[in-house]
Design an enzyme around this catalytic site. Structure first.
Site, short mmCIF file in Angstrom:
data_model
loop_
_atom_site.label_atom_id
_atom_site.label_comp_id
_atom_site.label_asym_id
_atom_site.label_seq_id
_atom_site.Cartn_x
_atom_site.Cartn_y
_atom_site.Cartn_z
N GLU A 187 3.57 10.33 -6.00
CA GLU A 187 2.83 9.26 -6.67
C GLU A 187 1.37 9.67 -6.83
OE1 GLU A 187 2.74 4.45 -6.43
OE2 GLU A 187 2.42 5.52 -4.56
N GLY A 190 2.28 2.24 5.34
CA GLY A 190 3.39 1.31 5.58
C GLY A 190 4.21 1.72 6.80
N CYS A 207 1.86 0.43 -8.39
CA CYS A 207 2.99 0.98 -7.64
C CYS A 207 4.24 1.07 -8.51
CB CYS A 207 3.26 0.17 -6.38
SG CYS A 207 3.69 -1.55 -6.69
N GLY A 263 0.82 -1.20 0.00
CA GLY A 263 0.00 0.00 0.00
C GLY A 263 0.86 1.25 0.00
N SER A 264 0.34 2.32 0.56
CA SER A 264 1.01 3.61 0.52
C SER A 264 2.14 3.70 1.54
CB SER A 264 0.00 4.73 0.77
OG SER A 264 -0.43 4.70 2.13
#
Length: 325
Positions: A303, A150, A201, A145-146
């Site tokens: 991102e 994290g 990602c 995930g992000s």
């Protein structure tokens, strides 16, 4: 295959054809790990007549898997396949945005795996994800995930000294040198971003192009974006680009277009929802390309997780490597 692909498409918005292909990938991952499980064996190390020394691999115990919404069944197969093959029990927490295919896959395991070996806990992060990362009976954590989430997972796991594997975000560069096949480079880098509507990602979300071929490459890339990657009904055959998965992603992507323009980048194509009444009620967004991007701009540093490309020009090899890194 068709049932899981439909669930994945309905949940995430990805084209049904692509979802079916990803189901095939997931099956291959499970088959691979099943083979790995069969091949596990210990080894004996000769250390003289008075010693018996051997190596044996042991499972952690309970593996907690926190899964993302962009590739649910694929990431489930990667994580659960490996954990089960190594002899662990699994507690999987799907994203609340896309829980259907993983939940159905777990149902399909009934009567195949022993009861309690594979478990799915659905819910939001605070009510389901956080307790999993903090629980003292969880022996191994894996999260995709992000970066901010994290960091929170790693911090929570530190309290119980639980080993963690993190797969977080990225801003991957795609470098085009003067001797490149420009048609192939344009097609490959476009697919590297616009597949899954930029929600990957490892999306190729920065393209570094040598100044000598910049104009020729840009023409090819824009043509590829506008002709090959057109938003459409994800359940219709032949659709290459579905909607963004949920409303926040649409808002975030739209906001980054505003940011790019405010920073002085040149919006070459896209930048808005498609002009199509049939798609008006969905979270659709056109393939979007910015040229004249400086590597320090936010659209090149952050991102976006949407179909927004940044074209950055370089003049020599060393500069390309520095910008890429």
């Amino acid at each position: 295959r068709e049932e899981l692909a439909l669930l994945e498409s309905l949940d995430t918005g990805k084209p049904r054809d692509y979802a079916a292909s990803e189901i095939d990938d997931a099956v291959e991952y499970f088959q691979y790990y099943a083979g790995v499980a069969q091949a596990q064996e210990g080894s004996h190390l000769p250390q003289g007549p008075d010693n018996h020394v051997y190596v044996r691999k042991e499972p952690y115990g309970v593996a907690g898997l926190v899964l993302p919404w962009n590739y649910p069944i694929d990431l489930f197969a990667w994580k659960a396949g490996a954990a089960l093959a190594a002899g662990n029990a699994v507690v999987a927490k799907p994203s609340e945005e896309a829980p259907l295919s993983i939940t159905r896959a777990a149902q399909l395991s009934a009567g195949i795996l022993p009861d309690g070996v594979l478990n799915v806990v659905n819910g939001y992060g605070q009510e389901a994800g956080a307790p999993l990362t903090e629980h003292g009976a969880v022996d191994k954590l894996s999260f995709t995930g992000s970066v901010p989430v994290g960091q929170a997972v790693m911090a929570a796991a530190s309290e119980t000294v639980t080993p963690v594997t993190l797969e977080l975000g990225g801003k991957s560069p795609f470098v085009v040198f003067p001797d490149a096949d420009l048609d192939q480079a344009a097609a490959t880098s476009a697919a590297g971003l616009f597949y899954n509507t930029g929600q990957s990602c490892d999306a190729c979300s920065r393209i570094l192009v040598h100044e000598d071929v910049h104009d020729d490459f840009l023409d090819r890339y824009v043509a590829e974006a506008e002709e090959t990657w057109r938003p459409g009904d994800p359940l219709a055959e032949g659709t290459t680009m579905g909607p963004l998965t949920f409303a926040d992603q649409l808002e975030k992507t739209s906001n980054y277009v505003d940011v790019g323009q405010a920073e002085g980048a040149d919006l070459v194509c896209g930048g808005d929802a498609p002009d199509d009444d049939a798609l008006a009620d969905g979270y659709f967004f056109e393939p979007t390309v910015f040229d004249g991007v400086d590597n320090d701009m936010r659209i090149a540093q952050e991102e976006i997780f949407g179909p927004v490309q940044s074209i950055i020009t370089f003049s020599d090899y060393d500069e390309a490597i520095r910008l890429a890194n």
